[in-house]
Design an enzyme around this catalytic site. Sequence first.
Site, mmCIF file in Angstrom:
data_model
loop_
_atom_site.group_PDB
_atom_site.id
_atom_site.type_symbol
_atom_site.label_atom_id
_atom_site.label_comp_id
_atom_site.label_asym_id
_atom_site.label_seq_id
_atom_site.Cartn_x
_atom_site.Cartn_y
_atom_site.Cartn_z
ATOM 1 N N HIS A 186 -3.165 5.363 -0.776
ATOM 2 C CA HIS A 186 -2.420 5.862 0.383
ATOM 3 C C HIS A 186 -3.234 6.862 1.204
ATOM 4 C CE1 HIS A 186 1.583 5.002 -1.967
ATOM 5 N NE2 HIS A 186 0.786 3.939 -1.874
ATOM 6 N N ARG B 236 4.759 7.182 4.840
ATOM 7 C CA ARG B 236 4.253 6.923 3.492
ATOM 8 C C ARG B 236 2.781 6.523 3.503
ATOM 9 N NH1 ARG B 236 3.888 2.439 -0.059
ATOM 10 N NH2 ARG B 236 4.116 3.057 -2.262
ATOM 11 N N GLY C 11 5.915 0.224 2.878
ATOM 12 C CA GLY C 11 7.032 0.794 2.141
ATOM 13 C C GLY C 11 6.687 0.962 0.673
ATOM 14 N N GLU D 191 7.464 -1.323 7.256
ATOM 15 C CA GLU D 191 8.100 -0.904 8.506
ATOM 16 C C GLU D 191 7.258 -1.157 9.746
ATOM 17 O OE1 GLU D 191 10.468 2.954 6.551
ATOM 18 O OE2 GLU D 191 8.935 3.246 8.100
#
Length: 281
Positions: A77, A139, A158, A164
Amino acid sequence: MTRQKVKLKKTLSVKAEAGLLGFLLTPDFSNNRRAIAYYTYEEGGNSINRIVTLQKDNDTWRELETLIDGIPSGDYHHGGRIKIGPDDKVYATTGDARNPTIAQDLDSLGGKVLRMNLDGTIPKDNPIENSYVYSYGHRNPQGLAWDEAGQMYESEHGESAHDELNKIAPGMNFGWPEIEGDEQKPNMVNPLIHSDENTWAPSGIAYFDGKLYIATLRGESLKSYDVQSGKITDIITDSGRIRDVFVDEDSLYFISNNTDGRGNPDEKDDKLYRLPLSQIN
């Protein structure tokens, strides 16, 4: 094709999803031969993200100046997308570094869309005074695009499906980790669309003539989203993992990413594809 070397001041991270993530030529590239890059580095046993300028010298790029340092990183991430908006500001997406709480922390650069001037300073009209933060509660944001009116859109992974597509405005809170999908809380914004229980793993996006084109990795498709009708359609489904998409004049380009360790590459992967827009609109 010519491979060009990139010489950085820090040790490039080789962790999953890390490395040299974003690369963008400056508007005055023909004169100054400079680019902006987003990369993950290792220092003291820690992973950190930074945004820098690069100087091109023949077939070698050399790190020149640091624009932003200390962007949170981890095993996954990282965000990493950088683009110049229609306002001539630099926008960068940053992930939550697998520490979801920082996405709601306005003192952290993680889990955000950041906005800065080309020299790395904070624009005076940013929504939060003396802060790079443009929007938060993200996120792992991956793609950025603008329509002809200057409206920004963003794609985002997500937690478990519920990927999204968001319509971004300055200072907005997009809810992660407090809400996801259709969940609601006061002062938190829901996505334009999400993948429900499916997983797209959206990456780069591009806008043209009322439609957003969305590259997907896990979804292994190139999607078209009609901004007015809300209809989403698969355009390409036979090229494996798709990392990025770009529209230029009468053509759409996209690039596969089957050699990233998660795909099933053939001997000719990865590939850059070109499609006439007349064939898909």
